[in-house]
Structure formats: structure tokens, C-alpha cells
Design a protein around this motif. Structure first.
Motif, PDB file in Angstrom:
ATOM      1  N   HIS A 171       0.878  -1.529  -0.013  1.00 18.23           N
ATOM      2  CA  HIS A 171      -0.325  -0.015  -0.011  1.00 18.23           C
ATOM      3  C   HIS A 171       1.041   1.310  -0.268  1.00 18.23           C
ATOM      4  O   HIS A 171       0.610   2.850  -0.927  1.00 18.23           O
ATOM      5  N   LEU A 172       1.756   0.928   0.942  1.00 23.18           N
ATOM      6  CA  LEU A 172       3.102   2.644   0.764  1.00 23.18           C
ATOM      7  C   LEU A 172       3.966   2.272  -0.685  1.00 23.18           C
ATOM      8  O   LEU A 172       4.740   3.172  -0.352  1.00 23.18           O
ATOM      9  N   LYS A 173       4.115   1.193  -1.296  1.00 22.57           N
ATOM     10  CA  LYS A 173       4.207   1.080  -2.466  1.00 22.57           C
ATOM     11  C   LYS A 173       5.957   1.117  -1.856  1.00 22.57           C
ATOM     12  O   LYS A 173       7.206   1.243  -2.936  1.00 22.57           O
ATOM     13  N   LEU A 174       6.006   0.315  -1.013  1.00 16.06           N
ATOM     14  CA  LEU A 174       7.416  -0.163  -0.513  1.00 16.06           C
ATOM     15  C   LEU A 174       8.105  -2.102  -0.798  1.00 16.06           C
ATOM     16  O   LEU A 174       6.866  -2.466  -0.550  1.00 16.06           O
ATOM     17  N   GLU A 175       8.945  -1.940  -1.175  1.00 20.93           N
ATOM     18  CA  GLU A 175       9.482  -3.254  -0.986  1.00 20.93           C
ATOM     19  C   GLU A 175      10.345  -4.039   0.135  1.00 20.93           C
ATOM     20  O   GLU A 175      11.654  -3.473  -0.255  1.00 20.93           O
ATOM     21  N   PRO A 176       9.288  -5.044   0.710  1.00 19.69           N
ATOM     22  CA  PRO A 176      10.488  -5.331   1.826  1.00 19.69           C
ATOM     23  C   PRO A 176      11.163  -6.718   1.296  1.00 19.69           C
ATOM     24  O   PRO A 176      10.804  -7.269   0.149  1.00 19.69           O
ATOM     25  N   PRO A 177      13.014  -7.020   1.384  1.00 14.72           N
ATOM     26  CA  PRO A 177      13.275  -8.290   0.704  1.00 14.72           C
ATOM     27  C   PRO A 177      12.149  -9.353   1.355  1.00 14.72           C
ATOM     28  O   PRO A 177      11.797  -9.601   2.165  1.00 14.72           O
ATOM     29  N   PHE A 178      12.331  -9.686  -0.034  1.00 11.98           N
ATOM     30  CA  PHE A 178      11.453 -11.136   0.568  1.00 11.98           C
ATOM     31  C   PHE A 178      12.063 -12.392   1.277  1.00 11.98           C
ATOM     32  O   PHE A 178      13.539 -12.566   1.002  1.00 11.98           O
ATOM     33  N   MET A 179      11.249 -13.160   2.285  1.00 13.69           N
ATOM     34  CA  MET A 179      11.952 -13.877   3.247  1.00 13.69           C
ATOM     35  C   MET A 179      11.790 -15.299   2.916  1.00 13.69           C
ATOM     36  O   MET A 179      10.155 -14.954   2.905  1.00 13.69           O
ATOM     37  N   HIS A 180      11.961 -16.173   3.385  1.00 11.10           N
ATOM     38  CA  HIS A 180      11.535 -18.063   2.702  1.00 11.10           C
ATOM     39  C   HIS A 180      10.564 -18.132   4.203  1.00 11.10           C
ATOM     40  O   HIS A 180       9.262 -18.293   3.914  1.00 11.10           O
ATOM     41  N   GLY A 181      10.670 -17.915   5.230  1.00  9.98           N
ATOM     42  CA  GLY A 181      10.429 -18.146   6.436  1.00  9.98           C
ATOM     43  C   GLY A 181       9.289 -16.845   7.139  1.00  9.98           C
ATOM     44  O   GLY A 181       9.914 -15.633   7.578  1.00  9.98           O
ATOM     45  N   ARG A 182       8.120 -16.835   7.702  1.00 19.22           N
ATOM     46  CA  ARG A 182       6.728 -15.727   8.347  1.00 19.22           C
ATOM     47  C   ARG A 182       7.603 -15.757   9.072  1.00 19.22           C
ATOM     48  O   ARG A 182       7.338 -13.560   8.918  1.00 19.22           O
ATOM     49  N   GLY A 183       8.359 -15.457   9.995  1.00 24.84           N
ATOM     50  CA  GLY A 183       8.773 -14.820  10.794  1.00 24.84           C
ATOM     51  C   GLY A 183       9.966 -13.723  10.637  1.00 24.84           C
ATOM     52  O   GLY A 183       9.509 -12.679  10.818  1.00 24.84           O
ATOM     53  N   SER A 184      10.339 -14.036   9.837  1.00 29.26           N
ATOM     54  CA  SER A 184      11.872 -13.077   9.012  1.00 29.26           C
ATOM     55  C   SER A 184      10.778 -12.642   8.312  1.00 29.26           C
ATOM     56  O   SER A 184      11.612 -11.412   7.750  1.00 29.26           O
ATOM     57  N   GLN A 185      10.144 -12.702   7.407  1.00 26.67           N
ATOM     58  CA  GLN A 185       9.271 -11.545   6.370  1.00 26.67           C
ATOM     59  C   GLN A 185       8.935 -10.474   7.209  1.00 26.67           C
ATOM     60  O   GLN A 185       8.219  -9.495   6.826  1.00 26.67           O
ATOM     61  N   LEU A 186       7.658 -10.984   8.009  1.00 24.61           N
ATOM     62  CA  LEU A 186       7.141 -10.080   9.066  1.00 24.61           C
ATOM     63  C   LEU A 186       8.319  -9.076   9.743  1.00 24.61           C
ATOM     64  O   LEU A 186       8.387  -7.727  10.141  1.00 24.61           O
ATOM     65  N   ARG A 187       9.577  -9.548  10.162  1.00 24.16           N
ATOM     66  CA  ARG A 187      10.395  -8.768  10.827  1.00 24.16           C
ATOM     67  C   ARG A 187      10.991  -7.848   9.637  1.00 24.16           C
ATOM     68  O   ARG A 187      11.578  -6.833   9.785  1.00 24.16           O
ATOM     69  N   THR A 188      11.109  -8.410   8.327  1.00 22.65           N
ATOM     70  CA  THR A 188      12.074  -7.677   7.077  1.00 22.65           C
ATOM     71  C   THR A 188      10.488  -6.378   6.841  1.00 22.65           C
ATOM     72  O   THR A 188      11.506  -5.384   6.395  1.00 22.65           O
ATOM     73  N   ALA A 189       9.746  -6.919   6.963  1.00 24.38           N
ATOM     74  CA  ALA A 189       8.342  -5.520   6.555  1.00 24.38           C
ATOM     75  C   ALA A 189       8.537  -4.644   7.654  1.00 24.38           C
ATOM     76  O   ALA A 189       8.318  -3.874   6.909  1.00 24.38           O
ATOM     77  N   CYS A 190       7.770  -5.178   8.870  1.00 18.74           N
ATOM     78  CA  CYS A 190       7.570  -4.154   9.782  1.00 18.74           C
ATOM     79  C   CYS A 190       9.666  -3.081   9.777  1.00 18.74           C
ATOM     80  O   CYS A 190       9.369  -1.801  10.044  1.00 18.74           O
ATOM     81  N   ASP A 191      10.401  -3.898   9.494  1.00 19.58           N
ATOM     82  CA  ASP A 191      11.692  -3.360   9.401  1.00 19.58           C
ATOM     83  C   ASP A 191      11.282  -1.930   8.031  1.00 19.58           C
ATOM     84  O   ASP A 191      12.132  -0.646   7.810  1.00 19.58           O
ATOM     85  N   THR A 192      11.217  -2.240   6.810  1.00 20.15           N
ATOM     86  CA  THR A 192      10.679  -1.586   5.832  1.00 20.15           C
ATOM     87  C   THR A 192       9.274  -0.120   6.373  1.00 20.15           C
ATOM     88  O   THR A 192      10.089   0.360   5.574  1.00 20.15           O
ATOM     89  N   ILE A 193       8.998  -0.936   6.760  1.00 17.78           N
ATOM     90  CA  ILE A 193       8.104   0.618   7.101  1.00 17.78           C
ATOM     91  C   ILE A 193       8.191   1.138   8.118  1.00 17.78           C
ATOM     92  O   ILE A 193       8.316   2.253   8.236  1.00 17.78           O
ATOM     93  N   GLU A 194       8.839   0.674   9.406  1.00 11.75           N
ATOM     94  CA  GLU A 194       9.803   2.099  10.363  1.00 11.75           C
ATOM     95  C   GLU A 194      10.527   2.092   9.551  1.00 11.75           C
ATOM     96  O   GLU A 194      10.675   3.504   9.827  1.00 11.75           O
ATOM     97  N   GLU A 195      11.376   1.959   8.585  1.00  9.39           N
ATOM     98  CA  GLU A 195      12.611   3.280   7.975  1.00  9.39           C
ATOM     99  C   GLU A 195      11.361   4.053   7.260  1.00  9.39           C
ATOM    100  O   GLU A 195      12.005   4.946   6.974  1.00  9.39           O
ATOM    101  N   HIS A 196      10.399   3.838   6.249  1.00 11.09           N
ATOM    102  CA  HIS A 196       9.483   4.431   5.447  1.00 11.09           C
ATOM    103  C   HIS A 196       9.609   5.927   6.596  1.00 11.09           C
ATOM    104  O   HIS A 196       9.271   7.101   6.553  1.00 11.09           O
TER     105      HIS A 196
END
Length: 106
Positions: free
Chosen positions: A74-99
Motif C-alpha cells: 500500500h505504501l509502495k515499498l518492497e521489503p526483502p523477500f524471506m522464506h520464513g514467516r517470522g523473517s518476512q514479518l520482521r523485514t516488512a516491519c523494518d521496511t515500514i519503520e524506515e519509511h
């Protein structure tokens, strides 16, 4: 709920399946309504399967990592792809927080 509060809440939802009300509350902070689906519980003892509270067979909601990824999209951001759900959640949250930090500075 502020955007920062939504991200902090999501970060604590590692490997959780969120109720529709929670998805709506979290994504409303970003100006949209996130998606949900009807999930079926996996049989007891399934490795890394979905277990629902109270032994329910199915429930509507969304995986926390997918909610975070929908916010990124929605924010037009692209978090790094991660295979695990926990890792994907953390990288997406990191990406949002940085934004959010960049937006607050500008």
C-alpha cells in the motif's frame, strides 16, 4: 491506533493468524482495509501447520506477515523477500519503520 503503534503491534505477532477485526484496525492506520481469508486448521501435530484457538476447524483472518506485506505494498515499498514467516514479518516491519522515519524527517 497510530502507524507506529500498528507496526509495533505487528512486530509482536510473529507466526500469528490475526482476526479480521485486528487486520482492519492495523491497516486502517495506513488508510486501507487489509485482506482476510477463510483458513482451515491443519490436523493436530502437523509440522508448522495452522492451529486455531479452541480446536476450531476454520477461521477467517490473515497471517501477520501478510498484513505487514500488504501495508508495504500500500505504501509502495518492497521489503526483502524471506522464506520464513517470522523473517518476512520482521523485514516488512523494518521496511515500514524506515519509511515512517523518513517521512517524519521530511
Amino acid at each position: 491506533m497510530t502507524q507506529q503503534e500498528a507496526v509495533a503491534y505487528l512486530r509482536d505477532c510473529d507466526h500469528l493468524f490475526l482476526k479480521p477485526e485486528t487486520v482492519k484496525k492495523l491497516t486502517k492506520a495506513f488508510g486501507f482495509e487489509g485482506s482476510t481469508y477463510l483458513a482451515k486448521a491443519d490436523p493436530p501435530g502437523t509440522f508448522k501447520g495452522l492451529t486455531l484457538a479452541g480446536g476450531a476447524k476454520e477461521a477467517r483472518g490473515q497471517d501477520a506477515d501478510q498484513v505487514a506485506c500488504e501495508i508495504c505494498k500500500h505504501l509502495k515499498l518492497e521489503p526483502p523477500f524471506m522464506h520464513g514467516r517470522g523473517s518476512q514479518l520482521r523485514t516488512a516491519c523494518d521496511t515500514i519503520e524506515e519509511h515512517l522515519k523518513k517521512v517524519a524527517v521530511s
